[in-house]
Motif scaffolding. Structure first.
Motif, PDB file in Angstrom:
ATOM      1  N   MET A  83       0.831  -1.207   0.000  1.00 39.33           N
ATOM      2  CA  MET A  83       0.000   0.000   0.000  1.00 39.33           C
ATOM      3  C   MET A  83       0.868   1.261   0.000  1.00 39.33           C
ATOM      4  O   MET A  83       0.644   2.189  -0.781  1.00 39.33           O
ATOM      5  N   ILE A  84       1.879   1.286   0.919  1.00 36.57           N
ATOM      6  CA  ILE A  84       2.752   2.444   0.994  1.00 36.57           C
ATOM      7  C   ILE A  84       3.534   2.606  -0.305  1.00 36.57           C
ATOM      8  O   ILE A  84       3.732   3.722  -0.809  1.00 36.57           O
ATOM      9  N   ARG A  85       3.974   1.464  -0.874  1.00 39.01           N
ATOM     10  CA  ARG A  85       4.732   1.524  -2.114  1.00 39.01           C
ATOM     11  C   ARG A  85       3.875   2.094  -3.249  1.00 39.01           C
ATOM     12  O   ARG A  85       4.347   2.905  -4.044  1.00 39.01           O
ATOM     13  N   GLU A  86       2.617   1.665  -3.302  1.00 35.52           N
ATOM     14  CA  GLU A  86       1.730   2.179  -4.353  1.00 35.52           C
ATOM     15  C   GLU A  86       1.476   3.671  -4.172  1.00 35.52           C
ATOM     16  O   GLU A  86       1.469   4.429  -5.147  1.00 35.52           O
ATOM     17  N   LYS A  87       1.284   4.097  -2.921  1.00 41.12           N
ATOM     18  CA  LYS A  87       1.080   5.523  -2.671  1.00 41.12           C
ATOM     19  C   LYS A  87       2.313   6.338  -3.029  1.00 41.12           C
ATOM     20  O   LYS A  87       2.204   7.443  -3.582  1.00 41.12           O
ATOM     21  N   ALA A  88       3.482   5.788  -2.706  1.00 47.14           N
ATOM     22  CA  ALA A  88       4.719   6.491  -3.051  1.00 47.14           C
ATOM     23  C   ALA A  88       4.869   6.608  -4.563  1.00 47.14           C
ATOM     24  O   ALA A  88       5.259   7.666  -5.088  1.00 47.14           O
ATOM     25  N   ARG A  89       4.556   5.528  -5.263  1.00 48.04           N
ATOM     26  CA  ARG A  89       4.642   5.578  -6.725  1.00 48.04           C
ATOM     27  C   ARG A  89       3.657   6.600  -7.287  1.00 48.04           C
ATOM     28  O   ARG A  89       3.994   7.390  -8.174  1.00 48.04           O
ATOM     29  N   ASP A  90       2.421   6.601  -6.776  1.00 38.96           N
ATOM     30  CA  ASP A  90       1.419   7.565  -7.249  1.00 38.96           C
ATOM     31  C   ASP A  90       1.861   9.000  -6.963  1.00 38.96           C
ATOM     32  O   ASP A  90       1.639   9.904  -7.781  1.00 38.96           O
ATOM     33  N   ALA A  91       2.474   9.203  -5.787  1.00 38.88           N
ATOM     34  CA  ALA A  91       2.919  10.553  -5.441  1.00 38.88           C
ATOM     35  C   ALA A  91       4.012  11.027  -6.381  1.00 38.88           C
ATOM     36  O   ALA A  91       4.013  12.182  -6.833  1.00 38.88           O
ATOM     37  N   VAL A  92       4.957  10.129  -6.707  1.00 37.15           N
ATOM     38  CA  VAL A  92       6.046  10.501  -7.614  1.00 37.15           C
ATOM     39  C   VAL A  92       5.514  10.748  -9.021  1.00 37.15           C
ATOM     40  O   VAL A  92       5.885  11.734  -9.684  1.00 37.15           O
ATOM     41  N   VAL A  93       4.639   9.852  -9.492  1.00 38.58           N
ATOM     42  CA  VAL A  93       4.058  10.025 -10.832  1.00 38.58           C
ATOM     43  C   VAL A  93       3.259  11.319 -10.908  1.00 38.58           C
ATOM     44  O   VAL A  93       3.370  12.088 -11.869  1.00 38.58           O
ATOM     45  N   SER A  94       2.461  11.575  -9.863  1.00 40.45           N
ATOM     46  CA  SER A  94       1.673  12.810  -9.845  1.00 40.45           C
ATOM     47  C   SER A  94       2.576  14.032  -9.778  1.00 40.45           C
ATOM     48  O   SER A  94       2.285  15.074 -10.383  1.00 40.45           O
ATOM     49  N   GLY A  95       3.679  13.916  -9.052  1.00 37.01           N
ATOM     50  CA  GLY A  95       4.618  15.035  -9.006  1.00 37.01           C
ATOM     51  C   GLY A  95       5.213  15.325 -10.376  1.00 37.01           C
ATOM     52  O   GLY A  95       5.335  16.495 -10.784  1.00 37.01           O
ATOM     53  N   ALA A  96       5.588  14.267 -11.107  1.00 38.15           N
ATOM     54  CA  ALA A  96       6.128  14.464 -12.452  1.00 38.15           C
ATOM     55  C   ALA A  96       5.067  15.064 -13.384  1.00 38.15           C
ATOM     56  O   ALA A  96       5.366  15.952 -14.193  1.00 38.15           O
ATOM     57  N   ARG A  97       3.851  14.584 -13.251  1.00 37.22           N
ATOM     58  CA  ARG A  97       2.776  15.135 -14.082  1.00 37.22           C
ATOM     59  C   ARG A  97       2.501  16.589 -13.727  1.00 37.22           C
ATOM     60  O   ARG A  97       2.244  17.416 -14.603  1.00 37.22           O
ATOM     61  N   GLY A  98       2.536  16.893 -12.424  1.00 33.58           N
ATOM     62  CA  GLY A  98       2.333  18.276 -12.017  1.00 33.58           C
ATOM     63  C   GLY A  98       3.396  19.194 -12.580  1.00 33.58           C
ATOM     64  O   GLY A  98       3.111  20.318 -13.018  1.00 33.58           O
ATOM     65  N   MET A  99       4.646  18.731 -12.585  1.00 35.47           N
ATOM     66  CA  MET A  99       5.726  19.523 -13.157  1.00 35.47           C
ATOM     67  C   MET A  99       5.493  19.744 -14.654  1.00 35.47           C
ATOM     68  O   MET A  99       5.666  20.864 -15.161  1.00 35.47           O
ATOM     69  N   ALA A 100       5.105  18.671 -15.369  1.00 40.31           N
ATOM     70  CA  ALA A 100       4.841  18.813 -16.808  1.00 40.31           C
ATOM     71  C   ALA A 100       3.701  19.792 -17.068  1.00 40.31           C
ATOM     72  O   ALA A 100       3.771  20.633 -17.978  1.00 40.31           O
ATOM     73  N   LEU A 101       2.638  19.707 -16.259  1.00 45.45           N
ATOM     74  CA  LEU A 101       1.505  20.614 -16.445  1.00 45.45           C
ATOM     75  C   LEU A 101       1.893  22.054 -16.149  1.00 45.45           C
ATOM     76  O   LEU A 101       1.462  22.982 -16.845  1.00 45.45           O
ATOM     77  N   ALA A 102       2.707  22.259 -15.112  1.00 49.90           N
ATOM     78  CA  ALA A 102       3.146  23.618 -14.787  1.00 49.90           C
ATOM     79  C   ALA A 102       4.018  24.192 -15.905  1.00 49.90           C
ATOM     80  O   ALA A 102       3.882  25.367 -16.276  1.00 49.90           O
ATOM     81  N   VAL A 103       4.906  23.368 -16.442  1.00 50.27           N
ATOM     82  CA  VAL A 103       5.757  23.832 -17.547  1.00 50.27           C
ATOM     83  C   VAL A 103       4.898  24.212 -18.751  1.00 50.27           C
ATOM     84  O   VAL A 103       5.109  25.244 -19.394  1.00 50.27           O
ATOM     85  N   MET A 104       3.908  23.370 -19.062  1.00 51.15           N
ATOM     86  CA  MET A 104       3.019  23.704 -20.182  1.00 51.15           C
ATOM     87  C   MET A 104       2.237  24.977 -19.915  1.00 51.15           C
ATOM     88  O   MET A 104       2.040  25.801 -20.814  1.00 51.15           O
ATOM     89  N   ALA A 105       1.779  25.137 -18.678  1.00 58.26           N
ATOM     90  CA  ALA A 105       0.987  26.320 -18.353  1.00 58.26           C
ATOM     91  C   ALA A 105       1.798  27.597 -18.469  1.00 58.26           C
ATOM     92  O   ALA A 105       1.272  28.647 -18.876  1.00 58.26           O
ATOM     93  N   TRP A 106       3.074  27.527 -18.124  1.00 54.73           N
ATOM     94  CA  TRP A 106       3.898  28.728 -18.108  1.00 54.73           C
ATOM     95  C   TRP A 106       4.746  28.909 -19.360  1.00 54.73           C
ATOM     96  O   TRP A 106       5.568  29.824 -19.426  1.00 54.73           O
TER      97      TRP A 106
END
Length: 422
Positions: A1-24
């Motif tokens: 469970m913790i491993r899946e949450k950690a993976r989701d957090a990292v993936v979401s962080g990478a996606r958030g960075m990509a979205l922020a770069v696109m937005a700006w």
């Protein structure tokens, strides 16, 4: 469970960075280009550049819709008005295209979304990678990263913790764990919130959606009336040229037989046999006509068996898969049956295929029918291949048609009709 949450957090962080770069980057560039291009329309320059810029804006918005669906399950409808067909060349064509794009409310929704994405969306998205970065930095501080920093410049402030020694570095590491815990819990939520904000800016309002549906229903009602009138004329023509002509001839034969019964019984017998054959032919034509209006197997056995019977009459091998737990309303079944029949006829006539596949199933409140062939491909609804007629037939029931037909094949035509099964 913790491993899946950690993976989701990292993936979401990478996606958030990509979205922020696109937005700006992309969002800012497109918004500036759009405003400048529209402002320069009175000078004539904007007439040349605006269609290109707005087309790029549409493609960018469509791509962000796709990311919203694939990354966060947020579906954003795209309600663009159709562009003028055919698009003319030259300056008049650019003027016509510019006018059509600027009159479409979806264009202004896209432009509004660019500003929302730049000013708010990017800020929401960047929080996800920022939580991860701050958390990792806090752990590094506790591991000794503070030493060269403090030795070079004195106290280092990590958020509200002044790191000046090992003790305060451990407090920074503890705060970093808090940031990481927040990232585990909220990073997917932040990305989802970004896309919900995108949907709020991009999706049409209820009023706009209602207006679009009224326009669509008005168009499909007109098409349905035209199709019904054409069908009535066909039935009238078939009756006049077929069964009616045979019945008239049979009546004339019976009158002649009545006069010849006493004078020439042998000729009367031949005419009687001819009249009997005319009655058989007239009955067969009437049955074919009724079958064309509503096949008996469709009324008695339902859409699945009707399509199977249709497949048996195809000149090429046709495989049918049916997953229907009930029956739709009779008009929906009839529309789907004749649409499938038209698609099969098109495939046999135009594709050069030697095998066909039909798939019928119902899910999420929609009846889906897919007809696939292994032919040469290149099917185009705008080329008068009969697909436009199928699309109009489905439009009466608020249905849609999707065609995938690359050059060289295969061709896959999918239709969907909203309905419930009994």
């Amino acid at each position: 469970m913790i491993r899946e949450k950690a993976r989701d957090a990292v993936v979401s962080g990478a996606r958030g960075m990509a979205l922020a770069v696109m937005a700006w980057t992309a969002s800012i560039v497109l918004s500036v280009l759009t405003v400048v291009s529209v402002v320069y329309i009175p000078l004539g320059i904007g007439v040349v550049t605006t269609p290109t810029v707005l087309t790029a804006l549409r493609e960018y918005a469509v791509k962000r819709r796709e990311l919203a669906a694939s990354w966060s399950g947020v579906r954003i409808p795209a309600r663009y008005a159709p562009l003028p067909e055919p698009v003319r060349g030259g300056i008049m064509g650019r003027v016509e295209l510019t006018n059509a794009l600027l009159r479409d409310p979806a264009t202004w929704r896209d432009l509004r979304w660019l500003w929302v994405d730049t000013l708010i969306g990017g800020g929401v998205a960047i929080v996800a990678p920022a939580l991860l970065a701050e958390g990792v930095l806090g752990l590094l501080m506790g591991a000794g990263l503070w030493r060269p920093i403090v030795e070079a410049g004195g106290t280092y402030w990590f958020a509200f913790v002044p790191v000046s020694g090992q003790g305060t570095a451990l407090l920074a590491a503890l705060l970093g764990c808090v940031w990481l815990a927040l990232a585990l819990r909220f990073n997917p939520v932040l990305v989802h919130a970004h896309f919900r904000l995108t949907r709020a800016a991009l999706a049409p309002t209820e009023t706009a959606e209602l207006t679009r549906r009224v326009e669509k229903l008005t168009e499909t009602r007109r098409d349905a009336v035209d199709a019904s009138a054409a069908e009535l004329r066909r039935i009238e023509r078939d009756l006049h040229d077929g069964a009616q002509a045979r019945l008239v001839a049979m009546g004339m034969d019976l009158g002649t037989i009545e006069m010849l019964l006493d004078k020439d019984p042998e000729k009367a017998r031949r005419l009687l046999a001819q009249a009997r054959q005319s009655s058989v032919d007239a009955l067969a034509e009437l049955r074919d006509l009724v079958r064309g209006i509503h096949p008996p197997v469709l009324a008695e056995r339902g859409l699945g068996d009707a399509v199977r019977a249709l497949a048996l009459r195809m000149p090429v091998p046709t495989e049918v898969t049916v997953e229907l737990d009930g029956r739709a309303e009779a008009p929906v079944e009839s529309a789907a049956y004749f649409a499938v029949s038209e698609l099969l006829t098109n495939a046999v006539k135009h594709s050069g295929a030697d095998r066909l596949w039909i798939d019928l199933h119902h899910s999420e409140g929609r009846l889906r029918a897919t007809v696939t062939d292994n032919g040469r491909g290149g099917a185009d609804p705008a080329a008068g291949s009969g697909l436009a007629g199928v699309e109009r037939r489905l439009g009466t029931f608020d249905g849609v048609l999707a065609v995938s037909s690359p050059a060289g094949g295969p061709t896959m035509v999918t239709m969907e009709i909203p309905c419930e099964l009994s």
